[in-house]
Write a protein that holds these residues in place. Structure first.
Motif, short mmCIF file in Angstrom:
data_model
loop_
_atom_site.label_atom_id
_atom_site.label_comp_id
_atom_site.label_asym_id
_atom_site.label_seq_id
_atom_site.Cartn_x
_atom_site.Cartn_y
_atom_site.Cartn_z
N MET A 157 0.83 -1.21 0.00
CA MET A 157 0.00 0.00 0.00
C MET A 157 0.86 1.26 0.00
O MET A 157 0.61 2.19 -0.77
N PHE A 158 1.87 1.29 0.86
CA PHE A 158 2.72 2.48 0.95
C PHE A 158 3.46 2.72 -0.36
O PHE A 158 3.48 3.84 -0.89
N ALA A 159 4.07 1.68 -0.91
CA ALA A 159 4.82 1.83 -2.15
C ALA A 159 3.90 2.17 -3.33
O ALA A 159 4.28 2.93 -4.22
N SER A 160 2.68 1.63 -3.33
CA SER A 160 1.74 1.94 -4.41
C SER A 160 1.33 3.41 -4.38
O SER A 160 1.17 4.04 -5.42
N GLY A 161 1.14 3.95 -3.19
CA GLY A 161 0.80 5.36 -3.09
C GLY A 161 1.90 6.26 -3.63
O GLY A 161 1.63 7.23 -4.35
#
Length: 392
Positions: free
Chosen positions: A244-248
């Protein structure tokens, strides 16, 4: 004489444009490759769907920011052409953006900059949401099936953008507001500087996280997730949070690309461009190493832009159509790197925890007097050590 002067000015302009173009794409790919290194190089999550997050950032600008801008401009007294139906959304788009909206933003710079910040923030949120949505069916899969699933999702996102006209204009694409209409100079230079700044900030964010206890936990999951799970850690939840963090962060690059071109079309977010090239940058630089990823981005971006500019010269050398040269080069470089430099140009260094004297740990010799161990168990569990200065 005049023709020579015009030619020299054109050459300077072309060189400056090449530098701006390289700087812009370097900043974009640094964001994507750093996020990929965060997932795969340090947590062992093979994200083969980076294009999904990038395209979400682009669609944020075309579907949300553009409609919000139209509504705000109408509130300011500007009468726009109809844009509610799919037909009007596409065929009235150029006039609504270039003729009616951009002049309004030119006289309202605060609103224009606010729209840019709004787009980046929403792209970050929606990118994280897409990361969560991807993780629901895929996070428990093994590496091979996870890669296949993410590749499929990347193709599905392009199909959606191609067929749902209200998102990005379908196959024709659509213009988006120029948030730097108020700037008197070349807006692409400003976008390149902003993109490089965001890429640098992303570099330090990922570096800080990887040097934290959470980064050490990520590497432990990469090495052996069964061991991490056996000590009570939620491996699935940690992998979901990483995705989730890297996708954001990755989605921000799609948003910046949309404002750089002032145009969004699904063809600009192809899987090969936004997934395979970042993987090549990561493999060349070295997985698990931020400096290596930085170097890999610089080398590949410079090489690709030089090839694009000099395609006419390369067409005289190769026997096949020059349009396929980049794809051939991508596959060839991947094969060579995997054979000769599997650890990259800058291999990953061992992780050192601040405050721990590793030399003393290696050199220290500890001998236990097992004859006194049973007696020590009766007296509170203390036994004597030789070679050290304390008793445990």
């Amino acid at each position: 004489m005049m023709l020579d002067l015009i030619g020299s000015l054109a050459a300077v302009s072309g060189s400056a444009r090449l530098v701006v173009d390289i700087a812009m794409y370097f900043g974009l790919f640094v964001i994507v490759a750093m996020a990929l290194n965060f997932q795969y190089g340090n947590a062992g999550i093979p994200n083969m769907g980076c294009a999904v997050q990038v395209i979400v950032g682009g669609f944020t600008v075309s579907a949300l920011t553009t409609r919000l801008t139209f509504w705000l401009v109408q509130q300011g007294g500007v009468k726009l052409l109809p844009y509610t139906s799919d037909f009007d959304w596409v065929y009235n788009n150029q006039i609504n953006v270039s003729v009616l909206t951009n002049p309004y933003l030119k006289s309202h710079p605060f609103l224009a900059v606010s729209l840019l910040l709004f787009s980046i923030a929403v792209s970050l949120i929606l990118g994280a949401a897409i990361g969560w949505l991807i993780s629901v069916p895929a996070i428990r899969l093994r590496a091979t099936y996870l890669m296949i699933t993410l590749i499929t999702m990347a193709d599905a996102s392009q199909i959606i953008g191609r067929n749902v006209v209200s998102i990005s204009g379908g196959t024709l694409g659509m213009f988006v507001p120029n948030v730097f209409a108020w700037y008197p100079g070349d807006r692409t230079v400003v976008m390149a500087v902003i993109t490089l700044a965001i890429g640098l900030v992303s570099f330090f964010i990922f570096r800080t996280m990887l040097n934290s206890p959470y980064g050490r936990l990520m590497r432990a999951i990469r090495e052996n997730e069964i061991t991490v799970g056996s000590v009570g850690k939620n491996v699935t939840g940690i992998r979901r949070n990483i995705l989730m963090f890297a996708s954001g962060i990755t989605a921000i690059s799609g948003c910046l690309l949309a404002f750089y071109f002032s145009f969004v079309v699904e063809a600009n977010y192809q899987r090969a461009f936004w997934t395979y090239w970042p993987w090549l940058m990561l493999m060349i630089g070295g997985p698990g190493n931020n400096a290596g990823t930085f170097l890999g981005c610089a080398l590949i971006v410079a090489m690709r832009r030089v090839i694009i500019v000099n395609k006419y010269l390369f067409s005289k050398i190769f026997f096949f159509p020059i349009a396929y040269f980049e794809s051939v080069l991508l596959g060839l470089l991947l094969i060579l790197v995997m054979i000769f430099r599997p650890n990259g140009l800058i291999p990953q260094k061992l992780l050192y925890i601040p405050g721990v004297n590793y030399r003393q740990l290696v050199r220290e010799e500890v001998r236990v007097d097992w004859r006194t161990a049973p007696k020590a168990s009766k007296s509170g569990g203390r036994f004597k050590l030789w070679g050290g200065k304390r008793e445990d």
